[in-house]
Design a protein around this motif. Sequence first.
Motif, mmCIF file in Angstrom:
data_model
loop_
_atom_site.group_PDB
_atom_site.id
_atom_site.type_symbol
_atom_site.label_atom_id
_atom_site.label_comp_id
_atom_site.label_asym_id
_atom_site.label_seq_id
_atom_site.Cartn_x
_atom_site.Cartn_y
_atom_site.Cartn_z
ATOM 1 N N LEU A 1 5.725 20.203 -4.698
ATOM 2 C CA LEU A 1 4.266 20.019 -4.628
ATOM 3 C C LEU A 1 3.759 19.132 -5.766
ATOM 4 O O LEU A 1 2.564 18.850 -5.855
ATOM 5 N N ALA A 2 4.655 18.704 -6.631
ATOM 6 C CA ALA A 2 4.293 17.762 -7.694
ATOM 7 C C ALA A 2 4.773 16.345 -7.349
ATOM 8 O O ALA A 2 4.642 15.433 -8.160
ATOM 9 N N THR A 3 5.318 16.172 -6.151
ATOM 10 C CA THR A 3 5.966 14.903 -5.812
ATOM 11 C C THR A 3 5.030 13.965 -5.041
ATOM 12 O O THR A 3 4.313 14.405 -4.146
ATOM 13 N N VAL A 4 5.060 12.699 -5.424
ATOM 14 C CA VAL A 4 4.298 11.683 -4.685
ATOM 15 C C VAL A 4 5.259 10.582 -4.229
ATOM 16 O O VAL A 4 6.345 10.433 -4.780
ATOM 17 N N ARG A 5 4.820 9.852 -3.204
ATOM 18 C CA ARG A 5 5.665 8.768 -2.692
ATOM 19 C C ARG A 5 4.927 7.442 -2.781
ATOM 20 O O ARG A 5 3.794 7.329 -2.325
ATOM 21 N N PHE A 6 5.589 6.470 -3.387
ATOM 22 C CA PHE A 6 5.122 5.086 -3.313
ATOM 23 C C PHE A 6 6.030 4.388 -2.312
ATOM 24 O O PHE A 6 7.256 4.488 -2.415
ATOM 25 N N SER A 7 5.465 3.672 -1.358
ATOM 26 C CA SER A 7 6.328 2.859 -0.496
ATOM 27 C C SER A 7 5.796 1.429 -0.475
ATOM 28 O O SER A 7 4.691 1.157 -0.037
ATOM 29 N N LEU A 8 6.629 0.544 -1.036
ATOM 30 C CA LEU A 8 6.275 -0.872 -1.181
ATOM 31 C C LEU A 8 6.661 -1.619 0.091
ATOM 32 O O LEU A 8 7.550 -1.173 0.829
ATOM 33 N N GLY A 9 6.017 -2.742 0.322
ATOM 34 C CA GLY A 9 6.323 -3.488 1.541
ATOM 35 C C GLY A 9 6.080 -4.975 1.382
ATOM 36 O O GLY A 9 5.953 -5.485 0.257
ATOM 37 N N ALA A 10 5.989 -5.645 2.528
ATOM 38 C CA ALA A 10 5.903 -7.113 2.543
ATOM 39 C C ALA A 10 4.745 -7.627 1.689
ATOM 40 O O ALA A 10 4.858 -8.679 1.058
ATOM 41 N N GLY A 11 3.636 -6.887 1.648
ATOM 42 C CA GLY A 11 2.456 -7.377 0.930
ATOM 43 C C GLY A 11 2.472 -7.046 -0.553
ATOM 44 O O GLY A 11 1.574 -7.465 -1.289
ATOM 45 N N THR A 12 3.449 -6.286 -1.022
ATOM 46 C CA THR A 12 3.457 -5.847 -2.419
ATOM 47 C C THR A 12 3.862 -6.992 -3.348
ATOM 48 O O THR A 12 4.829 -7.709 -3.071
ATOM 49 N N THR A 13 3.111 -7.138 -4.454
ATOM 50 C CA THR A 13 3.398 -8.225 -5.407
ATOM 51 C C THR A 13 3.750 -7.650 -6.783
ATOM 52 O O THR A 13 3.484 -6.475 -7.055
ATOM 53 N N VAL A 14 4.282 -8.499 -7.630
ATOM 54 C CA VAL A 14 4.605 -8.074 -8.998
ATOM 55 C C VAL A 14 3.310 -7.731 -9.751
ATOM 56 O O VAL A 14 3.294 -6.840 -10.602
ATOM 57 N N GLU A 15 2.204 -8.379 -9.378
ATOM 58 C CA GLU A 15 0.915 -8.064 -10.016
ATOM 59 C C GLU A 15 0.501 -6.630 -9.667
ATOM 60 O O GLU A 15 -0.046 -5.910 -10.511
ATOM 61 N N MET B 1 -7.924 -3.001 -3.055
ATOM 62 C CA MET B 1 -7.041 -1.843 -2.938
ATOM 63 C C MET B 1 -5.570 -2.287 -2.957
ATOM 64 O O MET B 1 -5.225 -3.311 -2.374
ATOM 65 N N ILE B 2 -4.758 -1.505 -3.645
ATOM 66 C CA ILE B 2 -3.317 -1.783 -3.655
ATOM 67 C C ILE B 2 -2.661 -0.778 -2.719
ATOM 68 O O ILE B 2 -2.755 0.440 -2.930
ATOM 69 N N TYR B 3 -2.038 -1.286 -1.693
ATOM 70 C CA TYR B 3 -1.483 -0.417 -0.649
ATOM 71 C C TYR B 3 -0.002 -0.149 -0.908
ATOM 72 O O TYR B 3 0.825 -1.053 -0.787
ATOM 73 N N LEU B 4 0.304 1.078 -1.292
ATOM 74 C CA LEU B 4 1.713 1.449 -1.541
ATOM 75 C C LEU B 4 2.094 2.627 -0.632
ATOM 76 O O LEU B 4 2.650 3.622 -1.085
ATOM 77 N N ASP B 5 1.766 2.473 0.652
ATOM 78 C CA ASP B 5 2.062 3.534 1.624
ATOM 79 C C ASP B 5 2.660 2.925 2.901
ATOM 80 O O ASP B 5 2.303 3.314 4.012
ATOM 81 N N HIS B 6 3.566 1.960 2.696
ATOM 82 C CA HIS B 6 4.127 1.237 3.843
ATOM 83 C C HIS B 6 5.016 2.093 4.737
ATOM 84 O O HIS B 6 5.290 1.705 5.871
ATOM 85 N N ASN B 7 5.508 3.245 4.230
ATOM 86 C CA ASN B 7 6.311 4.089 5.117
ATOM 87 C C ASN B 7 5.425 4.849 6.111
ATOM 88 O O ASN B 7 5.914 5.336 7.130
ATOM 89 N N ALA B 8 4.128 4.970 5.785
ATOM 90 C CA ALA B 8 3.200 5.612 6.729
ATOM 91 C C ALA B 8 2.870 4.630 7.849
ATOM 92 O O ALA B 8 3.000 4.938 9.034
ATOM 93 N N THR B 9 2.432 3.470 7.464
ATOM 94 C CA THR B 9 2.208 2.392 8.431
ATOM 95 C C THR B 9 1.986 1.101 7.659
ATOM 96 O O THR B 9 1.867 1.114 6.429
ATOM 97 N N THR B 10 1.960 -0.019 8.393
ATOM 98 C CA THR B 10 1.830 -1.329 7.740
ATOM 99 C C THR B 10 0.698 -2.112 8.425
ATOM 100 O O THR B 10 0.363 -1.840 9.586
ATOM 101 N N PRO B 11 0.128 -3.082 7.716
ATOM 102 C CA PRO B 11 -0.889 -3.921 8.367
ATOM 103 C C PRO B 11 -0.233 -4.863 9.378
ATOM 104 O O PRO B 11 0.955 -5.176 9.253
ATOM 105 N N LEU B 12 -0.999 -5.315 10.362
ATOM 106 C CA LEU B 12 -0.455 -6.269 11.336
ATOM 107 C C LEU B 12 -0.171 -7.611 10.657
ATOM 108 O O LEU B 12 -1.003 -8.104 9.887
#
Length: 382
Positions: A343-357, A1-12
């Motif tokens: 209602l057509a808007t989505v949010r991507f939030s990148l974080g420490a674990g996000t890579t160029v891949e 899974m690619i996690y792009l929801d870091h503004n919601a919460t982040t992994p420990l």
Amino acid sequence: MIYLDHNATTPLAPAVIAAMLPVMSGVWANTSSQHGPGQEAKRRLAGARATVARLLGCKPAEVIFTSGATEANHLAVRGLLAGAPANRQRVLFGSVEHAGHLRLARALAAAGVQVDYLPVHPDGTLDLAAAQALIGPDVALVSLMAANNETGVLMPVADVAAWAHAAGAVMHVDATQFIGKQVFDFATCGADAVSLSAHKFQGPKGIGALLLRQGVPLLPQTLGSQERGRRGGTENLPGIVGLAAALEALGDITAQAKRIAALRDRLERGLQAALPDTHVWCQGAARLPGTSCLRFGQLSQEVVLQRLDRLQVAASSGAACSSGGSAPSHVLTAMGVSADEALATVRFSLGAGTTVEDVNYLLRELPPLLAPLLCEDLLSAP
Ligand code: PMP
């Protein structure tokens, strides 16, 4: 899974788990107990408090640990308002504050407090002239977020704090999305009170703090002896140790922000090139490095999130706390965005674990899934 929801919460962060585990298993005594284990717990609490103070630029006595940012926000607003003189009882909130914070604003208004909202421009930035005009001699408190959780737009908290102080008011800043993503220093930020939450920067959930400048009057909202009488209740020592460890593990915030902003820009430009109907909200404004709030033509957020789910990409339709509902985002609405576009808007939030891949995968896989839908959308438009 690619996690792009870091503004919601982040992994420990691994360092956070490593710091918390021995406390959970071995330092479980009550910090208020007089015996040896209690005194050891008290020492650990003092150590974590000193670390938090050092890393956030405040004094240890200025840190009040809470269960998170929601509680810190409530303590700040209710506590500072109660501590304000009787002839100053008006409160100003940012109009795009976190949904939970705006609930508090509405509750205060329902109880008879005069509440006004600081408007934003269509690009998501604060309307400075309107803010300045609203800050008058009857204002007790201004409560403004440092960075918006949906759009990532940064707010000019130092300017607003200067105006608040000139008018004799106090300034509270909800820095929940800012701390951990941008360099922060309480001593020079201009605010009297600042809220933060550990789970937004790879710390545990259920722990946060209110930083309160020494000498600023605040009426406690939870009575008890802990936190110098400002927030009662046995302290969550593992959480507090985890919060301190998460701040320590952040490392070079400037370098990380640069890396994440480059990935975010690559994602936005790539999507805009592949799908010309892509519209990025607040793209020209100063934003958090990892936040991207966008729409693909008029494709509904349900459809887009479903395709992302198929690709095993976790994103969001906006703030986690208000997603799931079908109401358009109050943040976009305050910017003057139509309900259909919100209602057509989505949010991507990148974080420490996000890579160029991760970004490359999304750029390769998402456009072919959305392009045919955008064509249909265009054909069915009136
Ligand atoms: N304020 C902002 C700006 C937030 O993004 C959040 C979390 N979504 C909160 C407050 C609430 O934080 P917590 O989960 O720690 O109560």
